[in-house]
Design a protein around this motif. Structure first.
Motif, PDB file in Angstrom:
ATOM      1  N   LEU A 210       0.844  -1.187   0.000  1.00  0.00           N
ATOM      2  CA  LEU A 210       0.000   0.000   0.000  1.00  0.00           C
ATOM      3  C   LEU A 210       0.882   1.240   0.000  1.00  0.00           C
ATOM      4  CD1 LEU A 210      -2.505  -1.107   2.792  1.00  0.00           C
ATOM      5  CD2 LEU A 210      -2.820  -1.296   0.320  1.00  0.00           C
ATOM      6  N   LYS A 211       0.484   2.214  -0.807  1.00  0.00           N
ATOM      7  CA  LYS A 211       1.252   3.460  -0.852  1.00  0.00           C
ATOM      8  C   LYS A 211       0.337   4.589  -1.280  1.00  0.00           C
ATOM      9  CE  LYS A 211       5.624   5.301  -2.506  1.00  0.00           C
ATOM     10  NZ  LYS A 211       6.686   5.238  -3.506  1.00  0.00           N
ATOM     11  N   GLY A 212       0.562   5.771  -0.724  1.00  0.00           N
ATOM     12  CA  GLY A 212      -0.214   6.943  -1.112  1.00  0.00           C
ATOM     13  C   GLY A 212      -1.666   6.829  -0.694  1.00  0.00           C
ATOM     14  N   LYS A 213      -2.555   7.413  -1.506  1.00  0.00           N
ATOM     15  CA  LYS A 213      -3.976   7.395  -1.169  1.00  0.00           C
ATOM     16  C   LYS A 213      -4.581   6.045  -1.556  1.00  0.00           C
ATOM     17  CE  LYS A 213      -4.632  12.303  -1.247  1.00  0.00           C
ATOM     18  NZ  LYS A 213      -5.135  13.499  -1.927  1.00  0.00           N
ATOM     19  N   VAL A 214      -5.201   5.409  -0.584  1.00  0.00           N
ATOM     20  CA  VAL A 214      -5.812   4.100  -0.818  1.00  0.00           C
ATOM     21  C   VAL A 214      -7.320   4.244  -0.686  1.00  0.00           C
ATOM     22  CG1 VAL A 214      -5.972   1.724  -0.005  1.00  0.00           C
ATOM     23  CG2 VAL A 214      -3.770   2.918   0.070  1.00  0.00           C
ATOM     24  N   LYS A 215      -8.030   3.848  -1.729  1.00  0.00           N
ATOM     25  CA  LYS A 215      -9.487   3.970  -1.732  1.00  0.00           C
ATOM     26  C   LYS A 215     -10.123   2.636  -2.133  1.00  0.00           C
ATOM     27  CE  LYS A 215     -11.596   7.668  -3.056  1.00  0.00           C
ATOM     28  NZ  LYS A 215     -12.087   8.240  -1.798  1.00  0.00           N
ATOM     29  N   ALA A 216     -11.359   2.454  -1.706  1.00  0.00           N
ATOM     30  CA  ALA A 216     -12.082   1.222  -2.028  1.00  0.00           C
ATOM     31  C   ALA A 216     -13.249   1.526  -2.970  1.00  0.00           C
ATOM     32  CB  ALA A 216     -12.590   0.573  -0.746  1.00  0.00           C
ATOM     33  N   VAL A 217     -13.804   0.470  -3.549  1.00  0.00           N
ATOM     34  CA  VAL A 217     -14.952   0.607  -4.444  1.00  0.00           C
ATOM     35  C   VAL A 217     -16.050  -0.367  -4.008  1.00  0.00           C
ATOM     36  CG1 VAL A 217     -13.532   1.306  -6.405  1.00  0.00           C
ATOM     37  CG2 VAL A 217     -14.083  -1.108  -6.095  1.00  0.00           C
ATOM     38  N   TYR A 218     -17.241  -0.187  -4.578  1.00  0.00           N
ATOM     39  CA  TYR A 218     -18.356  -1.093  -4.297  1.00  0.00           C
ATOM     40  C   TYR A 218     -18.506  -2.011  -5.502  1.00  0.00           C
ATOM     41  CZ  TYR A 218     -22.747  -2.456  -2.072  1.00  0.00           C
ATOM     42  OH  TYR A 218     -23.742  -3.153  -1.424  1.00  0.00           O
ATOM     43  N   LEU A 219     -18.242  -3.286  -5.289  1.00  0.00           N
ATOM     44  CA  LEU A 219     -18.171  -4.228  -6.396  1.00  0.00           C
ATOM     45  C   LEU A 219     -18.764  -5.565  -5.950  1.00  0.00           C
ATOM     46  CD1 LEU A 219     -16.937  -4.516  -9.251  1.00  0.00           C
ATOM     47  CD2 LEU A 219     -14.775  -5.114  -8.180  1.00  0.00           C
ATOM     48  N   ASP A 220     -19.646  -6.136  -6.758  1.00  0.00           N
ATOM     49  CA  ASP A 220     -20.301  -7.404  -6.423  1.00  0.00           C
ATOM     50  C   ASP A 220     -20.943  -7.347  -5.027  1.00  0.00           C
ATOM     51  OD1 ASP A 220     -19.550  -8.413  -8.837  1.00  0.00           O
ATOM     52  OD2 ASP A 220     -17.846  -9.560  -8.070  1.00  0.00           O
ATOM     53  N   HIS A 221     -21.556  -6.236  -4.720  1.00  0.00           N
ATOM     54  CA  HIS A 221     -22.238  -6.014  -3.432  1.00  0.00           C
ATOM     55  C   HIS A 221     -21.282  -6.079  -2.240  1.00  0.00           C
ATOM     56  CE1 HIS A 221     -26.318  -6.062  -5.172  1.00  0.00           C
ATOM     57  NE2 HIS A 221     -25.789  -6.909  -6.025  1.00  0.00           N
ATOM     58  N   GLN A 222     -20.012  -5.808  -2.493  1.00  0.00           N
ATOM     59  CA  GLN A 222     -19.032  -5.825  -1.402  1.00  0.00           C
ATOM     60  C   GLN A 222     -18.157  -4.577  -1.466  1.00  0.00           C
ATOM     61  OE1 GLN A 222     -17.028  -9.699  -1.927  1.00  0.00           O
ATOM     62  NE2 GLN A 222     -18.170 -10.318  -0.106  1.00  0.00           N
ATOM     63  N   PHE A 223     -17.588  -4.236  -0.296  1.00  0.00           N
ATOM     64  CA  PHE A 223     -16.638  -3.131  -0.247  1.00  0.00           C
ATOM     65  C   PHE A 223     -15.259  -3.737  -0.531  1.00  0.00           C
ATOM     66  CE2 PHE A 223     -20.151  -1.910   2.544  1.00  0.00           C
ATOM     67  CZ  PHE A 223     -20.560  -0.763   1.863  1.00  0.00           C
ATOM     68  N   VAL A 224     -14.656  -3.267  -1.605  1.00  0.00           N
ATOM     69  CA  VAL A 224     -13.480  -3.957  -2.153  1.00  0.00           C
ATOM     70  C   VAL A 224     -12.292  -3.006  -2.315  1.00  0.00           C
ATOM     71  CG1 VAL A 224     -12.621  -5.126  -4.224  1.00  0.00           C
ATOM     72  CG2 VAL A 224     -14.937  -5.603  -3.404  1.00  0.00           C
ATOM     73  N   LEU A 225     -11.125  -3.479  -1.887  1.00  0.00           N
ATOM     74  CA  LEU A 225      -9.886  -2.759  -2.197  1.00  0.00           C
ATOM     75  C   LEU A 225      -9.409  -3.263  -3.547  1.00  0.00           C
ATOM     76  CD1 LEU A 225      -7.488  -0.940  -1.464  1.00  0.00           C
ATOM     77  CD2 LEU A 225      -6.404  -2.944  -0.459  1.00  0.00           C
ATOM     78  N   LEU A 226      -9.275  -2.341  -4.494  1.00  0.00           N
ATOM     79  CA  LEU A 226      -8.804  -2.715  -5.832  1.00  0.00           C
ATOM     80  C   LEU A 226      -7.280  -2.650  -5.884  1.00  0.00           C
ATOM     81  CD1 LEU A 226     -10.835  -1.100  -8.743  1.00  0.00           C
ATOM     82  CD2 LEU A 226     -10.836  -3.467  -7.977  1.00  0.00           C
ATOM     83  N   VAL A 227      -6.682  -3.663  -6.485  1.00  0.00           N
ATOM     84  CA  VAL A 227      -5.227  -3.689  -6.606  1.00  0.00           C
ATOM     85  C   VAL A 227      -4.835  -4.042  -8.042  1.00  0.00           C
ATOM     86  CG1 VAL A 227      -4.850  -4.348  -4.189  1.00  0.00           C
ATOM     87  CG2 VAL A 227      -5.143  -6.141  -5.912  1.00  0.00           C
ATOM     88  N   HIS A 228      -3.609  -3.757  -8.354  1.00  0.00           N
ATOM     89  CA  HIS A 228      -3.085  -4.186  -9.656  1.00  0.00           C
ATOM     90  C   HIS A 228      -1.691  -4.751  -9.434  1.00  0.00           C
ATOM     91  CE1 HIS A 228      -0.223  -0.795 -10.386  1.00  0.00           C
ATOM     92  NE2 HIS A 228      -0.935  -0.303  -9.398  1.00  0.00           N
ATOM     93  N   GLN A 229      -1.237  -5.570 -10.388  1.00  0.00           N
ATOM     94  CA  GLN A 229       0.048  -6.213 -10.214  1.00  0.00           C
ATOM     95  C   GLN A 229       1.119  -5.456 -10.990  1.00  0.00           C
ATOM     96  OE1 GLN A 229       0.117 -10.428 -11.132  1.00  0.00           O
ATOM     97  NE2 GLN A 229       1.104 -10.802  -9.173  1.00  0.00           N
ATOM     98  N   GLU A 230       2.231  -5.198 -10.291  1.00  0.00           N
ATOM     99  CA  GLU A 230       3.330  -4.467 -10.912  1.00  0.00           C
ATOM    100  C   GLU A 230       4.616  -5.159 -10.461  1.00  0.00           C
ATOM    101  OE1 GLU A 230       2.806  -0.125 -10.525  1.00  0.00           O
ATOM    102  OE2 GLU A 230       4.968  -0.090 -10.189  1.00  0.00           O
ATOM    103  N   ALA A 231       5.396  -5.651 -11.380  1.00  0.00           N
ATOM    104  CA  ALA A 231       6.632  -6.386 -11.065  1.00  0.00           C
ATOM    105  C   ALA A 231       6.359  -7.504 -10.044  1.00  0.00           C
ATOM    106  CB  ALA A 231       7.691  -5.431 -10.536  1.00  0.00           C
ATOM    107  N   GLU A 232       5.313  -8.276 -10.303  1.00  0.00           N
ATOM    108  CA  GLU A 232       4.913  -9.423  -9.470  1.00  0.00           C
ATOM    109  C   GLU A 232       4.567  -9.039  -8.030  1.00  0.00           C
ATOM    110  OE1 GLU A 232       7.477 -12.760  -9.887  1.00  0.00           O
ATOM    111  OE2 GLU A 232       7.243 -12.794 -12.063  1.00  0.00           O
ATOM    112  N   GLN A 233       4.195  -7.806  -7.836  1.00  0.00           N
ATOM    113  CA  GLN A 233       3.809  -7.329  -6.505  1.00  0.00           C
ATOM    114  C   GLN A 233       2.426  -6.681  -6.616  1.00  0.00           C
ATOM    115  OE1 GLN A 233       5.611  -6.832  -3.208  1.00  0.00           O
ATOM    116  NE2 GLN A 233       3.447  -6.392  -2.796  1.00  0.00           N
TER     117      GLN A 233
END
Lengths: 245, 79
Positions: A210-233
């Protein structure tokens, strides 16, 4: 205890308290006074069009409430706070839905979908609210906020629309990252899941930076932290990636 | 506000100062905001650029379908 969905719109102006903050205050107020529980507030993007008199953006703020309060009590306290905190030039509206009642959920979701792509009138909002037995009221100015307030209920019910109001602060900063397991993130935030932007659901022992501003979204009726993969992390998704929600 | 900035980054259409670059042009939006004396950050929930000082994050940007109008410019140039 009953389940409610409450949505407000059009309560702010440039330089005043945001609609999201007012919604969050109402959520806490109602939960605290009744021993109930309020969910995160979700922000739902509506249509931007010259014929719609929003100030700078057009979004509605919605939350769920589990509470023993009656509809009249919820309305009384929520409206008092909305009126006290709204900007003088605002056009606030509020919608309150008894989630356990029998209503045409498809019609409400359709209204929400339409409010993202077309201009809708106040008359249409009031007509649908009456048909579905939803309390919909305006509290100053033109009262245009009733359209977004009703639409926000429908969008929240759809289950995959909107960003969660506020930031998730677990000790990370702009220049200081923090690595946590998915299990730790869920436990410390109250979120339901950690998912990649292409909808892979991370398992509990996977780790996320986690770094900087971290925000969540509403997805599949759940509160979800969205992430993406960068250099296998796995890393938290940035604001640009969250714009679609 | 610098008039050069106005000429380079915005165009007047039907009384509205429209950001020429449109949507998702983050480097231009950051560059303009850096030079702008009217920039005020919008509510965090309404910000869309990871870089805080960006026209896309400003209270004075009014979103439109294909971009945004600068409300600060409208008010500034009316005075």
């Amino acid at each position: 205890m009953k389940n409610w969905l409450i949505c407000i719109d059009d309560s702010d102006d440039i330089g005043t308290k945001g609609t999201g903050e007012i919604a969050e205050e109402i959520a806490h107020l109602l939960a605290n006074m009744s021993g109930g529980h309020a969910s995160f507030v979700t922000r739902h993007q509506l249509f931007v069009h010259p014929d719609i008199p929003y100030t700078s953006h057009n979004s509605a703020m919605c939350f769920a409430l589990h509470s023993p309060l009656t509809l009249a009590e919820i309305h009384q306290h929520a409206v008092a706070h909305l009126v006290a905190e709204s900007a003088p030039a605002a056009d606030p509206g509020i919608a309150i839905l008894d989630v356990d009642s029998h209503y045409d959920v498809a019609a409400l979701m359709d209204f929400g979908r339409r409010a993202k792509i077309e201009v809708i009138t106040k008359a249409a909002a009031y007509a649908l609210a009456e048909q579905l037995n939803i309390q919909l009221t305006e509290h100053g100015g033109t009262g245009q906020g009733v359209i977004g307030a009703l639409a926000g209920l429908g969008l929240r019910l759809m289950g995959s629309d909107g960003r969660v109001k506020g930031q998730i602060k677990l000790g990370q900063f702009e220049d200081v990252s923090l690595e946590l397991s998915v299990a730790d993130i869920l436990e410390q935030t109250g979120l339901d899941a950690v998912m990649s932007t292409d909808k892979y659901r991370l398992v509990l022992d996977e780790r996320v930076q986690l770094k900087g501003k971290v925000k969540a979204v509403y997805l599949d009726h759940q509160f979800v932290l969205l992430v993406h993969q960068e250099a296998e992390q796995w890393r938290n998704a940035g604001k640009q990636a969250l714009q679609a929600y | 506000m610098e008039l050069n900035l106005v000429e380079h980054a915005f165009e007047l259409k039907d009384g509205c100062w429209i950001f020429k670059a449109g949507l998702a042009q983050y480097s231009q939006a950051r560059q303009v905001a850096k030079l702008c004396t009217c920039f005020i950050p919008d509510d965090e929930d309404e910000q869309v650029d990871d870089e805080p000082r960006s026209c896309y994050n400003c209270q004075y940007r009014r979103w439109m379908v294909a971009g945004f109008e600068c409300l600060a410019l409208r008010h500034f140039l009316q005075k």
